[in-house]
Scaffold this active site. Sequence first.
Site, PDB file in Angstrom:
ATOM      1  N   ASN A   1      33.330  32.710  50.327  1.00 23.86           N
ATOM      2  CA  ASN A   1      34.204  33.864  50.078  1.00 23.86           C
ATOM      3  C   ASN A   1      33.455  35.160  49.802  1.00 23.86           C
ATOM      4  OD1 ASN A   1      33.836  31.912  47.803  1.00 23.86           O
ATOM      5  ND2 ASN A   1      34.524  33.662  46.602  1.00 23.86           N
TER       6      ASN A   1
ATOM      7  N   CYS B   1      31.396  41.331  35.041  1.00 27.84           N
ATOM      8  CA  CYS B   1      30.779  42.066  33.947  1.00 27.84           C
ATOM      9  C   CYS B   1      31.394  41.664  32.616  1.00 27.84           C
ATOM     10  CB  CYS B   1      30.898  43.568  34.124  1.00 27.84           C
ATOM     11  SG  CYS B   1      32.196  44.094  35.201  1.00 27.84           S
TER      12      CYS B   1
HETATM   13  C1  LIG Z   1      40.697  32.158  46.777  1.00 26.03           C
HETATM   14  C2  LIG Z   1      39.895  30.939  46.863  1.00 26.03           C
HETATM   15  C3  LIG Z   1      40.199  29.813  46.097  1.00 26.03           C
HETATM   16  C4  LIG Z   1      41.326  29.798  45.098  1.00 26.03           C
HETATM   17  O1  LIG Z   1      42.567  29.797  45.751  1.00 26.03           O
HETATM   18  P1  LIG Z   1      43.911  30.070  44.923  1.00 26.03           P
HETATM   19  O2  LIG Z   1      44.979  29.712  45.915  1.00 26.03           O
HETATM   20  O3  LIG Z   1      43.881  31.515  44.553  1.00 26.03           O
HETATM   21  O4  LIG Z   1      43.908  29.171  43.753  1.00 26.03           O
HETATM   22  C5  LIG Z   1      39.409  28.700  46.232  1.00 26.03           C
HETATM   23  N1  LIG Z   1      38.384  28.685  47.087  1.00 26.03           N
HETATM   24  C6  LIG Z   1      38.052  29.743  47.844  1.00 26.03           C
HETATM   25  C7  LIG Z   1      36.898  29.649  48.774  1.00 26.03           C
HETATM   26  C8  LIG Z   1      38.796  30.917  47.749  1.00 26.03           C
HETATM   27  O5  LIG Z   1      38.447  31.968  48.485  1.00 26.03           O
END
Ligand SMILES: *Cc1c(COP(=O)(O)O)cnc(C)c1O
Length: 385
Positions: free
Chosen positions: A155, A328
Amino acid sequence: MTTPVYLDYAATTPVDPRVAELMARHLTFDGIFANPASRSHMLGWQAEQAVENARRQVADLIGADPREIVWTSGATEADNLALTGFLRANRHRGRHLITSVIEHKAVVDTAHALEAEGFDVTWLTPAHDGRISPAQLREAMREDTVLVSLMAVNNELGVIHDLAALAEVAHAGGAAFHVDAAQAVGRLDLDVQRLGIDLMSLSGHKAYGPKGVGALYVRRHPDIRLEALIHGGGHERGMRSGTLPTHQIVGMGEAFALAGTEGAADQARIEALRDRLLEGLADLDGIHCNTAVDASVPNILNLAFAGVEGESLLMALRDIALSTGSACNSASVEPSYVLKGIGLPRALALASLRFSFGRFTTEADIDRALEALRHALVGLRRQAR
Ligand SMILES: *Cc1c(COP(=O)(O)O)cnc(C)c1O
């Protein structure tokens, strides 16, 4: 005040208007509002049908059977259920989990909790591009390894893992393979058969669906068993109790159907936008690309700006909604653990920004971002001298 340019799609996407419209028809008295578990009347059956239709839409996108989809509150819960549910159910077979230091916190913190519970975790460190190699995984496999958990798309970096090759190594060592695919829906082909995935976490709101809904794909196989974490009415074949949120679920289903029909075209358009941003910065010195562009999705671009602080740059870029990835607290600013995990020097990690693009990003957005960025960089670097 002008509306900021939104370049933070990796944090969340807006709900596609077509999805929102469908969701609105599953809330009110004149819509499909009944409890999908109400078996005694037609209104309940209609709600159940809406849920089952969405289950098929999600299953279709990943080449699964609808019975392999378990609804959750998001990818965080899906990660918790996959790791904790699987390891607890397989205690008798082994206590070893393999994951990486750059997984999402939903995996990292769950793995820490499992360590505290007496399970054993091996933390793989990726190469500078953010990837774990199949050879590296093979090296870490043990007799008692029961589960390997690695993400499809990181991400913060956008880097893509070679899931098929990693799954093969996990299976050869007798372990199951879990993938957090929250960032991959509509960006990659996620066919669970072709890739050999046993458990896969999905989220609605990273793919133009609503927040607060997700799913775990659970392969129908005698070796893939989970212990439930949430107990109640035995919904979702006992794996996840709780009244199903029909409006959220139909929203996620429709969003995933759109990911199937429009995802590839979105990504092609976004790649050109990403390249436009990179070209617009090409003549500036001291820009380091943290994202291995050739091995990554085009919608995420992580850049380091040598000689400035990410936080100051963000301040100067108030018209652009982006993220630094650093957390932070009042005493200090810590660099992102993901950037640290790929071995980026602390100063560069603190000078990094994540740009993420999506379905509604335009060329004009990129041009506005470029102008603001060039202006801010020149100003901050002049100050620093
Ligand atoms: C956003 C995200 C999550 C969490 O997902 P939610 O539906 O907000 O709980 C988990 N893993 C990755 C890689 C993400 O980008």
